[in-house]
Design an enzyme around this catalytic site. Structure first.
Site, PDB file in Angstrom:
ATOM      1  N   SER A   1      -3.573  -8.584   7.516  1.00 52.56           N
ATOM      2  CA  SER A   1      -3.017  -7.260   7.759  1.00 52.56           C
ATOM      3  C   SER A   1      -2.276  -7.352   9.086  1.00 52.56           C
ATOM      4  O   SER A   1      -2.869  -7.610  10.129  1.00 52.56           O
ATOM      5  CB  SER A   1      -4.145  -6.237   7.837  1.00 52.56           C
ATOM      6  OG  SER A   1      -3.629  -5.023   8.324  1.00 52.56           O
TER       7      SER A   1
ATOM      8  N   ASP B   1      -6.173   3.478  12.948  1.00 57.05           N
ATOM      9  CA  ASP B   1      -4.868   4.086  12.712  1.00 57.05           C
ATOM     10  C   ASP B   1      -4.975   5.443  12.016  1.00 57.05           C
ATOM     11  O   ASP B   1      -4.233   6.364  12.330  1.00 57.05           O
ATOM     12  CB  ASP B   1      -3.963   3.126  11.938  1.00 57.05           C
ATOM     13  CG  ASP B   1      -3.511   1.950  12.817  1.00 57.05           C
ATOM     14  OD1 ASP B   1      -3.390   2.155  14.040  1.00 57.05           O
ATOM     15  OD2 ASP B   1      -3.301   0.845  12.291  1.00 57.05           O
TER      16      ASP B   1
ATOM     17  N   ARG C   1       1.714   4.769  16.728  1.00 51.07           N
ATOM     18  CA  ARG C   1       1.265   5.820  15.807  1.00 51.07           C
ATOM     19  C   ARG C   1       1.679   7.226  16.233  1.00 51.07           C
ATOM     20  O   ARG C   1       2.202   7.982  15.409  1.00 51.07           O
ATOM     21  CB  ARG C   1      -0.257   5.752  15.569  1.00 51.07           C
ATOM     22  CG  ARG C   1      -0.765   4.443  14.953  1.00 51.07           C
ATOM     23  CD  ARG C   1       0.133   3.897  13.885  1.00 51.07           C
ATOM     24  NE  ARG C   1      -0.421   2.726  13.195  1.00 51.07           N
ATOM     25  CZ  ARG C   1       0.278   1.654  12.887  1.00 51.07           C
ATOM     26  NH1 ARG C   1       1.542   1.545  13.232  1.00 51.07           N
ATOM     27  NH2 ARG C   1      -0.274   0.648  12.229  1.00 51.07           N
TER      28      ARG C   1
ATOM     29  N   ASP D   1       0.802  -1.219   0.000  1.00 51.49           N
ATOM     30  CA  ASP D   1       0.000   0.000   0.000  1.00 51.49           C
ATOM     31  C   ASP D   1       0.839   1.275   0.000  1.00 51.49           C
ATOM     32  O   ASP D   1       0.582   2.185  -0.786  1.00 51.49           O
ATOM     33  CB  ASP D   1      -0.937   0.020   1.211  1.00 51.49           C
ATOM     34  CG  ASP D   1      -2.197  -0.817   0.959  1.00 51.49           C
ATOM     35  OD1 ASP D   1      -2.490  -1.094  -0.225  1.00 51.49           O
ATOM     36  OD2 ASP D   1      -2.866  -1.170   1.936  1.00 51.49           O
TER      37      ASP D   1
HETATM   38  N1  ARG Z   1      -6.941  -3.203  16.137  1.00 50.06           N
HETATM   39  C1  ARG Z   1      -5.665  -2.791  16.548  1.00 50.06           C
HETATM   40  C2  ARG Z   1      -5.626  -1.314  16.843  1.00 50.06           C
HETATM   41  O1  ARG Z   1      -6.494  -0.622  16.434  1.00 50.06           O
HETATM   42  C3  ARG Z   1      -4.600  -3.210  15.594  1.00 50.06           C
HETATM   43  C4  ARG Z   1      -4.475  -2.432  14.340  1.00 50.06           C
HETATM   44  C5  ARG Z   1      -3.452  -3.064  13.513  1.00 50.06           C
HETATM   45  N2  ARG Z   1      -3.186  -2.337  12.331  1.00 50.06           N
HETATM   46  C6  ARG Z   1      -2.978  -2.938  11.167  1.00 50.06           C
HETATM   47  N3  ARG Z   1      -2.670  -2.186  10.163  1.00 50.06           N
HETATM   48  N4  ARG Z   1      -3.035  -4.240  11.030  1.00 50.06           N
HETATM   49  O2  ARG Z   1      -4.753  -0.830  17.505  1.00 50.06           O
END
Ligand code: ARG
Length: 427
Positions: A178, A127, A98, A15
């Site tokens: 992912s 995210d 993040r 991506d």
């Molecule tokens: N659900 C988790 C969170 O919001 C993990 C997110 C993981 N991100 C990803 N791009 N796979 O913190």
């Protein structure tokens, strides 16, 4: 404002590689690709390969920042001190990284005179919230571009786009997971696990592959809430986290399978493996059981879920989070000592804790000769403690019958009148 130079949070994956070219072609910007090393890929990211890929995709500049120490010290440790578990379980792996990534994006934007930052998040996740809210907290003048959210390409279309533009990628057309990982753990989503009833396929696990069978102890030392040693050996923070993660993970412990509530209102099935963070939080909160005074411990426990929510919801840089950090930091003054963890296949349990600042008083606790507790104090204390309930019971509760029949005598009417009836006033 129309952005001219953009710093993109780059991972090296499909991506963000496609995003580099898409931003150049569709938004007519120069792209600076920035990868932040927070300990992904088990701490072995290939810096040169990432830079090369970003450039091949068209980035005018590409860099990798090693932010592992910073991530451990300024993001994982505060979360550990707060025993931060979202919805009681998830140690905030991605949510913690993040804000740090954004901090570096904003710094790079300033250094390179960029007027925007960009991320590769979709419109359905947390995210994007974390990237954008954090950016606005740190520099509201920066524009935020979200190419993956805007372009509306399927995974297959992105792969074709990469082929058409000669962008080197390793992705295949099969639907894959992912994955996001760092020092604090690893998140695995999508694929067949989008059905919350489906058992996670064994292949998704990498940090928690059971192998060790001989039970062993792992002693973690803390100073003021910060983990500083393993089995008596002083280690730097990154090393402590990695050492604990490896040891605990080799017993297959530290997996989570849950359906969580995303900030954007979606319920989402998530699997995680977090051997290091879950073991450290287990040990840390246990050490607090002997080092925090009761009221402080209870108030802290009340605030911990709130802390985790703020971090999850992208409010790392916010006044409430800042104030909670101050509270938590103060609480950690005496959280010094050791916790012994027992590791067995699929299990990690606390089997002991000790502290030079322990509030556990043997003389007060023991039933043997060393007893220093004044037993007489208890009789009066317990009577007063229960006085209100006793009074309630006699007048309004189950004790009423007993009290009533005991008062069957002549003075009863008068007594009632004095308490609740017309005779009340003059009495
Ligand atoms: N659900 C988790 C969170 O919001 C993990 C997110 C993981 N991100 C990803 N791009 N796979 O913190």
């Amino acid at each position: 404002m129309v952005a001219k130079r953009v710093v993109l949070a780059y991972s090296g994956g499909l991506d963000t590689s496609v995003a580099v070219r898409w931003l150049i072609e569709q938004q007519h910007v120069e792209v600076i690709a920035l990868a932040v090393d927070v300990g992904q890929d088990g701490g072995s990211i290939d810096q040169a390969a990432i830079v090369e890929r970003a450039k091949a995709a068209g980035a005018v500049e590409a860099a990798v920042v090693d932010a592992r120490e910073e991530f451990a010290g300024e993001y994982c440790v505060p979360a550990l001190k707060a025993n931060a578990l979202y919805e009681g379980r998830y140690p905030l792996v991605s949510a913690l990284s993040r804000p740090l990534i954004v901090k570096h994006l904003v710094q790079a934007a300033h250094e390179h005179g960029a007027d925007a930052v960009a991320h590769g998040c979709t419109g359905k996740g947390n995210d994007q919230v974390r990237f954008e809210v954090s950016t606005r907290a740190l520099d509201p003048s920066l524009e935020v571009l979200a190419p993956v959210r805007s372009w509306g390409m399927t995974r297959e279309q992105s792969i074709l786009y990469a082929y058409d533009h000669g962008i080197p990628i390793t992705a295949t057309k099969e639907k894959v997971y992912s994955i996001d990982d760092n020092l604090w753990g690893r998140a695995i989503e999508c694929g067949e696990m989008e059905d919350p009833w489906a058992v996670p396929p064994p292949g998704v696990w990498s940090l928690t592959r059971p192998g060790a069978t001989e039970p062993r102890d792992l002693v973690i030392g803390f100073e003021h809430g910060v983990p500083v040693s393993v089995d008596g050996r002083a280690l730097g923070l990154v090393d402590v986290i990695e050492t604990v993660g490896r040891a605990v993970g080799s017993y297959g412990w530290g997996r989570l399978d849950m359906v969580e509530n995303r900030r954007v209102g979606i319920k989402s099935r998530e699997t995680y493996e977090c051997p290091a963070s879950l073991a450290l939080i287990l040990a840390h909160s246990d050490l607090e059981s002997i080092t925090l005074e009761r009221d402080l411990a209870r108030e802290k426990a009340r605030l911990e879920p709130r802390y985790a929510e703020l971090v999850y919801d992208g409010l790392w840089f916010s006044p409430l989070k800042q104030a909670l950090d101050a509270f938590v930091d103060t609480s950690q003054q005496h959280v010094t000592g050791e916790v012994r963890l027992r590791l067995e296949p699929n299990s990690c349990t606390v089997t002991g804790r000790r502290s030079p600042d322990s509030l556990y008083d043997y003389g007060l606790a023991t039933y043997d000769d060393a007893d220093s507790f004044n037993h007489e104090d208890s009789a009066g204390f317990v009577r007063l403690w229960g006085l209100s309930v006793e009074t309630w019971s006699a007048r309004q509760g189950p004790g009423r019958e007993a009290t009533w029949s005991a008062r069957q005598g002549p003075g009863r009417e008068k007594e009632w009148s004095a308490r609740q009836g017309p005779g009340r006033e003059p009495t």
